[in-house]
Design an enzyme around this catalytic site. Structure first.
Site, short mmCIF file in Angstrom:
data_model
loop_
_atom_site.label_atom_id
_atom_site.label_comp_id
_atom_site.label_asym_id
_atom_site.label_seq_id
_atom_site.Cartn_x
_atom_site.Cartn_y
_atom_site.Cartn_z
N LYS A 52 0.79 -1.23 0.00
CA LYS A 52 0.00 0.00 0.00
C LYS A 52 0.83 1.29 0.00
O LYS A 52 0.33 2.37 0.33
CB LYS A 52 -1.00 0.05 1.18
N TRP A 57 1.32 2.43 -8.64
CA TRP A 57 1.62 3.73 -9.24
C TRP A 57 3.00 3.70 -9.89
O TRP A 57 3.17 4.01 -11.08
CB TRP A 57 1.54 4.80 -8.14
N HIS A 114 6.99 -7.44 -2.24
CA HIS A 114 6.78 -6.75 -0.97
C HIS A 114 7.73 -7.31 0.10
O HIS A 114 7.57 -7.02 1.28
CB HIS A 114 5.34 -6.96 -0.47
N SER A 144 -4.48 2.84 4.51
CA SER A 144 -4.70 2.22 3.20
C SER A 144 -4.72 0.70 3.33
O SER A 144 -5.54 0.01 2.70
CB SER A 144 -3.58 2.68 2.25
N GLN A 235 -1.94 10.22 -13.31
CA GLN A 235 -2.71 10.95 -12.30
C GLN A 235 -3.71 9.99 -11.64
O GLN A 235 -4.19 9.06 -12.31
CB GLN A 235 -3.48 12.11 -12.95
N GLY A 264 -5.85 8.04 -2.66
CA GLY A 264 -4.59 8.52 -3.22
C GLY A 264 -4.10 9.82 -2.60
O GLY A 264 -3.51 10.66 -3.27
P1 A3P Z 1 -5.15 4.77 -0.76
O1 A3P Z 1 -5.73 3.49 -0.24
O2 A3P Z 1 -4.67 5.66 0.34
O3 A3P Z 1 -6.03 5.48 -1.71
P2 A3P Z 1 -0.29 -0.20 -3.69
O4 A3P Z 1 -0.32 -0.08 -5.16
O5 A3P Z 1 1.07 -0.30 -3.11
O6 A3P Z 1 -1.23 -1.26 -3.22
O7 A3P Z 1 -0.83 1.19 -3.10
C1 A3P Z 1 -2.17 1.57 -3.22
C2 A3P Z 1 -2.32 2.99 -2.74
O8 A3P Z 1 -1.70 3.88 -3.69
C3 A3P Z 1 -3.77 3.42 -2.63
O9 A3P Z 1 -3.81 4.37 -1.57
C4 A3P Z 1 -3.99 4.05 -3.99
O10 A3P Z 1 -5.10 4.90 -4.08
C5 A3P Z 1 -2.67 4.82 -4.14
N1 A3P Z 1 -2.39 5.22 -5.52
C6 A3P Z 1 -2.28 4.43 -6.60
N2 A3P Z 1 -2.08 5.17 -7.71
C7 A3P Z 1 -2.08 6.47 -7.31
C8 A3P Z 1 -1.94 7.71 -7.99
N3 A3P Z 1 -1.79 7.79 -9.31
N4 A3P Z 1 -1.96 8.85 -7.25
C9 A3P Z 1 -2.12 8.79 -5.91
N5 A3P Z 1 -2.27 7.64 -5.21
C10 A3P Z 1 -2.25 6.50 -5.91
#
Ligand code: A3P
Length: 300
Positions: A52, A57, A114, A144, A235, A264
């Protein structure tokens, strides 16, 4: 056991157990020998994160930087979790992460993990592979993770927020302690120069700047037009709409409970922590995070 999303129930959820000092669930340890013996290639790029922290991203950014121009159809037909295999994953009914990585036709291969640093297969270090590590501040990371554990039904039962927070502080989470994870990788960076350590908060603050840093680490020089396209495509709102990166095709997640692309944001923890929880967390944090060179932002 094969996984049927229509029959989600608590029996499918993993149970934490101690694995060489780190809390894990079986689906990430069952293929251990093959994970440990994984043969990395010198041009492989390992994307490492605590769950998370922004894995998807940064995976998508790296995929676009390397393959966005070469094969546009890749972007519309292959989900990100197939383009960037999850090395230690052994979810029943899905292909093993190791096999997926071995079958990747691309060069470089982008591979996600991870694992805490001490568990990374040694061939990545022997081959001097590039490694991109993303870290996220503990408070937003735990929020998250809490939402994710509700919707990703292979994860242990999350329970209520206050007990979940206690569990996080004790490091009893899948992939272990956040504190050990971010510190272990930070220390590795001091000894291993091919590691780019980046922060989720910096990405939210200025994604263009962070992409520039990634490009210089990776030795890439995208055109201005290409960079503009990538910056737009990664984005939050674009990714949330993009079925190839928003995980809507992943059968092991229940989007009725929570979307994968949830908010995000930096600072969403304020909507979850009580004042007392925040104070207790900060006290405990100070004891665990002793290295003054590793600093996180909990707001921007
Ligand atoms: P949130 O749950 O706080 O929204 P992972 O990919 O490691 O599982 O992480 C997921 C987290 O990264 C989620 O956080 C997700 O919304 C956020 N995330 C993914 N892409 C994003 C982006 N382009 N901009 C901002 N946050 C992003």
């Amino acid at each position: 056991m094969s996984f049927d999303p229509d029959k989600m129930n608590s029996t499918f959820r993993g149970e934490l157990f101690d694995f060489h000092g780190v809390s894990m669930i079986h689906i990430f340890t069952d293929n251990w020998e093959n994970v440990q013996n994984f043969q990395a290639r010198p041009d492989d790029i390992l994307i490492a994160t605590y769950p998370k922290a922004g894995t998807t991203w940064v995976s998508y950014i790296l995929d676009l930087l390397h393959f966005g121009q070469q094969s546009p159809e890749r972007q519309t037909s292959i989900p990100i979790y197939e383009r960037v295999p999850f090395l230690e994953m052994t979810i029943p009914s899905l292909n093993l992460g190791v096999d997926q990585a071995n079958n990747l036709p691309t060069s470089p291969r982008l591979i996600k993990t991870h694992l805490p640093v001490q568990f990374v297969p040694k061939s990545f270090w022997e081959q001097n592979c590039r490694v991109v590590y993303v870290a996220r501040n503990a408070k937003d990371n735990v929020v998250s993770y809490f939402h994710f554990d509700h919707m990703a039904q292979f994860q242990p039962e999350p329970g209520d927020w206050s007990s979940y927070l206690q569990r996080f502080m004790k490091g009893k989470m899948v992939f272990g302690s956040w504190y050990d994870h971010v510190n272990g990788w930070w220390k590795k960076k001091q000894a291993y120069s091919n590691l780019h350590y980046m922060f989720f908060e910096d990405m939210v603050e200025d994604i263009g700047r962070e992409i520039d840093k990634l490009c210089s680490f990776l030795g890439l020089s995208p055109s201005v037009e290409e960079k503009k396209q990538i910056t737009g495509g990664v984005q939050f709102d674009s990714m949330k709409m993009n079925d190839m990166v928003n995980h809507s095709t992943a059968t092991v997640m229940d989007f009725k409970i929570s979307p994968f692309m949830r908010k995000g944001k930096v600072g969403d923890w304020k909507n979850h922590f009580t004042v007392a929880q925040s104070e207790e967390f900060d006290e405990d944090y100070k004891k665990k995070m002793k290295d003054p060179s590793l600093q996180f932002h909990t707001e921007i």
